[in-house]
Design an enzyme around this catalytic site. Structure first.
Site, PDB file in Angstrom:
ATOM      1  N   SER A 114      -5.667   6.391   2.156  1.00  0.00           N
ATOM      2  CA  SER A 114      -4.407   5.649   2.021  1.00  0.00           C
ATOM      3  C   SER A 114      -4.346   4.650   3.154  1.00  0.00           C
ATOM      4  CB  SER A 114      -3.213   6.596   2.102  1.00  0.00           C
ATOM      5  OG  SER A 114      -2.020   5.842   2.202  1.00  0.00           O
ATOM      6  N   ARG A 115      -4.235   3.358   2.810  1.00  0.00           N
ATOM      7  CA  ARG A 115      -4.250   2.329   3.860  1.00  0.00           C
ATOM      8  C   ARG A 115      -2.897   2.194   4.538  1.00  0.00           C
ATOM      9  NH1 ARG A 115      -7.397  -0.819  -0.206  1.00  0.00           N
ATOM     10  NH2 ARG A 115      -9.503  -0.059   0.047  1.00  0.00           N
ATOM     11  N   VAL A 116      -1.899   2.944   4.069  1.00  0.00           N
ATOM     12  CA  VAL A 116      -0.603   2.983   4.758  1.00  0.00           C
ATOM     13  C   VAL A 116      -0.616   4.138   5.754  1.00  0.00           C
ATOM     14  CG1 VAL A 116       1.872   3.340   4.448  1.00  0.00           C
ATOM     15  CG2 VAL A 116       0.620   1.865   2.879  1.00  0.00           C
ATOM     16  N   THR A 165      -5.621  -2.752  -4.291  1.00  0.00           N
ATOM     17  CA  THR A 165      -4.676  -1.678  -3.970  1.00  0.00           C
ATOM     18  C   THR A 165      -4.718  -1.274  -2.496  1.00  0.00           C
ATOM     19  OG1 THR A 165      -6.350  -0.149  -4.817  1.00  0.00           O
ATOM     20  CG2 THR A 165      -4.529  -0.685  -6.289  1.00  0.00           C
TER      21      THR A 165
END
Length: 519
Positions: free
Chosen positions: A377-379, A351
């Site tokens: 959150s990697r975004v 994810t």
């Protein structure tokens, strides 16, 4: 004594056999049940069956061919295995396992095969899509940059989710994982409003996949969505604890298929998998019954592929492909806070970030019980509006400093002024991020609340009064300063003019609030 046979005789014998063989060619399309039990059947015959093909058993029970072996086919059953006995005839259907899709699915509760289970009659739809599908390649995608608002201040402020992202919700049982996901679904009603459509915002269609849960729990979620007006744009796919393991294994793929139908038609969809731990257990059961080799913790070797091929189907498509998106919120249940266990680490690695819910915070009354230190959150800021970026930039830092100082503050009473200020600020921010269940907050209200918190307007308010302060502030703004809310909602930005107005308003409101509290 040897018998001499002429070549002509051999040819005539072969010709006879081949002519009989042609007549019996349909033998490849039927098979015989060798053994059945525990949701799995072994079938002799079906020599031409495809992998994942739907096969038909007697008494209207369907199954799927999974193990294609030399002398038999291992099938999983999507119905009651007690209706099938040894020696029964099995027929090929000629099509890979698929499910009906379409707008008619919205507002309904269905099983993973697309059949309605809500007692509201049949679903009229003619389009079918395969349940298993290869994920689209990187060329057909574009970066995730459009926010998907969950309505939760803690998530939208610090762990933003974008349309097309895969954000894991992880934590022990009874820590509010489903509540976070359901709040996100309820909050999408703002995208279906007329004002959102006029502003050019695309509505988000939702799919809630319940795997291995009690029927009563699923009914409660569906009732809550109905009550909040969210069922109009939501489909609930239920494979309950009482359903066979093969249906629980299939359910997430059905949810992804329905989500892809909306995504591929240029729309935005959100799918919640609640939860993938139970799907992994169901797949382990099915695999062991099919005699597949067990690996770590008796899970089959391809348990990572089980989830990776599912979650990789979520994406934001390029403009050439219609620009639709499918966002996934998989849920994983941990045992005793162990995020390093087999299935949790698998899904964390697949994810684009995780929201970690902690029992100790939940029991302390901090809800949603999000541990900001582990959650990520990697975004990141790519999936945040400009307004939220401006107010939430300092939020995570302030909270992290508060968590570090809080531990030391318990041991000593002599704290310098700067430390006391940080503790005061952190305490107020923790109170500010608390939010009631099924009460998602619009973006403009979140921005104003966080603006007040990060700019120190709550520092002189008793921390027990933070909830009342926020409520009364929103009420005042709806009554007298609705134009500020409208500007933030429309522009998604916090201009210098709006900030000046907010500073003046918050100073005035703070004075009147403290005066009323002293009376």
């Amino acid at each position: 004594m040897s018998i001499l046979v002429s070549p002509e005789e051999v040819s005539s014998i072969l010709r006879k056999q081949l002519s009989g063989f042609e007549a019996e060619s349909d033998i490849y399309d039927v098979g015989t049940v060798l053994e059945v039990g525990d949701g799995v059947a072994r079938v002799y015959g079906l020599s031409k069956v495809m992998a994942n093909e739907l096969v038909e058993f007697p008494n209207n029970v369907f199954g799927m061919a999974m193990n294609l072996e030399e002398d038999n086919v291992g099938c999983i059953l999507f119905g009651d295995d007690r209706l099938i006995k040894e020696g029964d005839t099995v027929k090929r259907t000629g099509r890979v396992t698929s499910m009906p899709v379409g707008e008619a699915m919205l507002g309904r509760v269905i099983n993973p095969l697309g059949q309605p289970i809500d007692g509201r009659g049949p679903i009229e739809t003619t389009k079918f899509l395969p349940v298993e599908r290869k994920a689209l390649g990187v060329i057909q995608r574009q970066p995730v940059k459009q926010p998907l608002q969950t309505g939760l201040k803690a998530v939208d402020g610090m762990i933003p989710i974008g349309r097309g992202q895969r954000e894991l919700i992880i934590g022990d049982r009874q820590t509010g994982k489903t509540a976070v996901a359901v709040d996100a679904i309820i909050n999408q009603r703002t995208t279906h409003s007329e004002t959102a459509k006029q502003a050019g915002n695309k509505p988000v269609y939702c799919i809630y996949v319940a795997i291995g849960q009690k029927g009563s729990t699923v009914a409660q979620v569906a009732a809550k969505l109905e009550e909040a007006g969210a069922m109009a744009y939501t489909t609930v796919i239920a494979a309950n604890a009482s359903d066979p393991a093969p249906l629980q294994f299939l359910a997430p793929y059905s949810g992804a298929t329905l989500g892809e139908y909306f995504r591929d038609s240029g729309r935005d969809a959100l799918v919640v998998y609640d939860d993938l731990s139970k799907q992994a257990v169901a797949y382990r059961q099915v695999s062991l019954l099919l005699r597949r080799p067990p690996g770590r913790e008796a899970y089959p070797g391809d348990v990572f592929y089980l989830h990776s091929r599912l979650l990789e189907r979520s994406s934001k498509l390029s403009d050439d492909e219609g620009g639709g998106s499918l966002t996934a919120l998989p849920i994983i249940e941990t045992q005793a806070n162990d995020v390093s266990a087999y299935i949790p680490t698998n899904v964390i690695s697949i994810t684009d970030g995780q929201i970690y819910l902690e029992p100790s915070l939940f029991n302390a009354g901090i809800r949603p019980a999000i541990n900001v230190g582990i959650s990520v959150s990697r975004v990141g800021g790519n999936a945040q509006t400009k307004a939220m970026k401006k107010v939430a930039g300092r939020l995570r830092l302030d909270l992290a400093q508060y968590r570090a100082l809080e531990a030391f503050a318990r041991f000593g009473s002599d704290l310098d002024k700067a430390t006391q200020t940080q503790l005061t600020r952190g305490q107020r921010l923790v109170e500010l991020l608390k939010q009631g269940q099924y009460e998602p907050m619009p973006l403009e209200q979140q921005v104003v609340s966080l603006f007040a918190g990060t700019n120190g307007y709550l520092d002189e308010i008793p921390h027990t009064d933070v909830g009342r302060y926020e409520r009364e502030l929103h009420e005042l703004m709806h009554r007298k300063y609705a134009d500020i809310f409208q500007t933030i909602a429309q522009t998604k930005d916090l201009s210098d003019d709006v900030q000046t107005k907010l500073h003046a308003l918050l100073k005035e409101f703070g004075r009147s609030f403290k005066a009323s509290a002293q009376k």
